[in-house]
Motif scaffolding. Structure first.
Motif, short mmCIF file in Angstrom:
data_model
loop_
_atom_site.label_atom_id
_atom_site.label_comp_id
_atom_site.label_asym_id
_atom_site.label_seq_id
_atom_site.Cartn_x
_atom_site.Cartn_y
_atom_site.Cartn_z
N ASP A 214 0.81 -1.22 0.00
CA ASP A 214 0.00 0.00 0.00
C ASP A 214 0.85 1.28 0.00
O ASP A 214 0.33 2.37 0.26
N THR A 216 1.89 4.04 -1.61
CA THR A 216 1.45 4.68 -2.86
C THR A 216 2.50 5.62 -3.46
O THR A 216 2.53 5.80 -4.68
N LYS A 237 -1.29 1.32 -14.53
CA LYS A 237 -1.96 0.57 -13.47
C LYS A 237 -1.53 1.06 -12.10
O LYS A 237 -2.36 1.24 -11.19
N GLU A 240 -3.04 4.62 -11.44
CA GLU A 240 -4.48 4.58 -11.11
C GLU A 240 -4.71 3.99 -9.72
O GLU A 240 -5.57 4.48 -8.97
N GLU A 241 -3.94 2.97 -9.35
CA GLU A 241 -4.08 2.37 -8.02
C GLU A 241 -3.67 3.36 -6.93
O GLU A 241 -4.34 3.48 -5.90
N GLN A 244 -6.28 5.99 -6.47
CA GLN A 244 -7.47 5.45 -5.81
C GLN A 244 -7.23 5.32 -4.30
O GLN A 244 -8.12 5.64 -3.50
N LYS A 245 -6.03 4.86 -3.92
CA LYS A 245 -5.74 4.64 -2.50
C LYS A 245 -5.37 5.92 -1.75
O LYS A 245 -5.63 6.03 -0.56
#
Length: 495
Positions: A214, A216, A237, A240-241, A244-245
């Motif tokens: 996690d 980021t 990818k 975007e992850e 989002q987090k």
């Protein structure tokens, strides 16, 4: 406490491992910028707040805000007690060292000695420790972050600190991320060994994500490295992850924006950067990046077929974009003489594009006087100042002088190569027009000398002296070359 005891106390303080003995001092760093970044980190970064409080305490003390520095260090100690109870004494060494120094600066010498006593008791438990400090991973790691936060010329030292920390604690995510971060930055500098070959930063960032899926900020940094190596699908990818987090983390927003700008989606980049600016309104980095986005947009209407004519809407858009570029680049460089080379160059470029040549000259003249900056920054200044003289002022002689200065910085970088390319272009053109041009012959002499081609350099300088017999620079170069050849005896002597 007597003067003798005070002097002895100062000697003991100099033995400590803390910000006051590591970091470049007041004259070498941008204190206001460092303070702002530390305050932003405290506000936003849960993981490394104790580190940021130590950095902030150091800056506050140097700025004369010693009471605030004490409060910062109390906060750091509180965080370390709460979050690192099992390894508190390892983590507190740097904070106690900083506390001793702040008390010393405040004239509280007995209090400073009391923190030295605490450090002495702590260090007794480490076999290889000195009296007041222990070079353990926690200290090396803290030193790495301190140097990484100060100025770019200390990145190599920061890298060595993180490597030392990882020797004893190879799975520590904090030190791996610090190591990855400094490698990431060094790999962007074209002249460093880290910029050649496979990306070690990419490997280390992947390791961070193995240990902490996690993380980021590691995601977006890895995405930028993947983008650099044209692995864009995987990069997107991660971007975007991360968004989002951590949709409100400025570090994620700024690097994601860099990704989108490089992909050509300038609108998305500006959207993310403006969101980041709402959270950290004083971020110079965000202003610099927004300016870069508007500059990208600036070239679109300039190159479109219908952009001619004073009443064309494209010209109005161009004027507005120049205004926005200048605004954000100016915000990025304000009161930052040592740490804002790129924003200064960006601002100068926009000024020259807008025909503000006097202002452009002022910026370059200021930048050319700076000392203590990274070599590729010095070369970038010389390169851009030379191009300005060449393309806007139409002065080949001034341009040549700047390019030569850039070449003399002994650092193998893209900026140095571009200085050389421009020198060769100017010299070749001058000799086509006038084979007796002594300056052009002198340029070739210098380039041959730089390449170690001493005999060829001698020929060029001798020919240059035929047309400019009293030139001291050529005479001195010729003398040095002949003496070096005579010493090595690797080239036939002239008759």
């Amino acid at each position: 406490m007597s003067d003798q005891e005070k002097d002895l106390l100062k000697v003991k303080l100099d033995w400590l491992q803390c910000h006051f003995t590591w970091a470049p001092q007041k004259e070498n760093i941008d204190l206001d910028n460092m303070k702002q970044r530390s305050e932003d980190s405290i506000q936003l970064d849960v993981k490394y707040r104790a580190t940021s409080y130590n950095q902030l305490a150091f800056v506050n003390c140097l700025q004369g805000n010693c009471e605030e520095a004490i409060q910062n260090l109390q906060e750091a100690e509180k965080i370390l007690r709460e979050n690192h109870e099992d390894e508190f004494e390892k983590r507190i060494i740097v904070t106690y060292g900083n506390r001793a120094w702040v008390n010393y600066h405040m004239g509280q010498l007995t209090e400073a000695q009391s923190y030295l006593d605490k450090l002495e008791r702590i260090c007794q438990q480490f076999p290889d420790a000195s009296r007041y400090t222990a070079m353990i991973p926690e200290v090396y790691g803290e030193k790495g972050w301190a140097l990484l936060s100060s100025a770019a010329q200390y990145y190599e030292d920061a890298m060595e600190c993180f490597k030392k920390a990882l020797e004893e604690d190879p799975d520590n995510t904090e030190w791996i991320f610090g190591y990855a971060t400094v490698l990431f930055r060094l790999e962007w500098f074209s002249g460093t060994p880290e910029s050649h070959g496979p990306s070690e930063a990419m490997k280390q960032l992947r390791r961070v994500l193995e240990l902490d899926p996690d993380h980021t900020v590691a995601m977006v940094l890895l995405a930028l490295k993947l983008q650099q190596f044209n692995q864009k699908e995987e990069a997107l990818k991660f971007i975007e992850e991360a968004l989002q987090k951590s949709p409100d983390l400025p570090y994620v927003l700024r690097y994601a924006a860099t990704f989108y700008r490089k992909e050509g989606d300038v609108e998305k980049a500006v959207e993310l950067l403006k969101k980041g600016l709402e959270i950290t309104p004083n971020s110079t980095f965000l202003h610099s990046q927004i300016g870069a986005c508007y500059r990208t947009k600036l070239y679109e209407p300039m190159n479109s077929p219908g952009s001619r004519g004073p009443r064309n809407a494209a010209l109005q858009q161009r004027a507005e974009l120049i205004k926005l570029c200048k605004l954000h680049f100016q915000n990025a460089l304000e009161n930052r003489p040592l740490t804002s080379i790129k924003p200064h160059l960006d601002f100068a470029g926009i000024c020259s594009l807008n025909g503000e040549y006097r202002k452009t000259k002022e910026i370059y003249n200021h930048l050319l006087t700076l000392d203590g900056i990274r070599p590729e920054n010095k070369q970038a200044i010389c390169l851009q100042a030379g191009l300005f003289q060449l393309n806007h002022i139409k002065s080949e002689s001034n341009a040549t002088a700047h390019f030569l200065e850039g070449m003399k910085v002994n650092y193998d970088s893209i900026e140095q190569k571009r200085c050389r390319e421009n020198l060769e272009m100017i010299a070749a053109r001058c000799l086509r027009q006038n084979p007796r041009d002594s300056k052009a012959l002198g340029v070739y002499g210098f380039l041959h000398q730089l390449d170690g081609e001493r005999c060829e350099a001698i020929k060029c300088f001798e020919k240059a002296l035929e047309f400019d017999p009293d030139n001291e620079t050529y005479l001195r170069a010729l003398c040095e070359l002949r003496l070096s050849i005579e010493a090595d005896n690797d080239c036939p002597n002239k008759n």
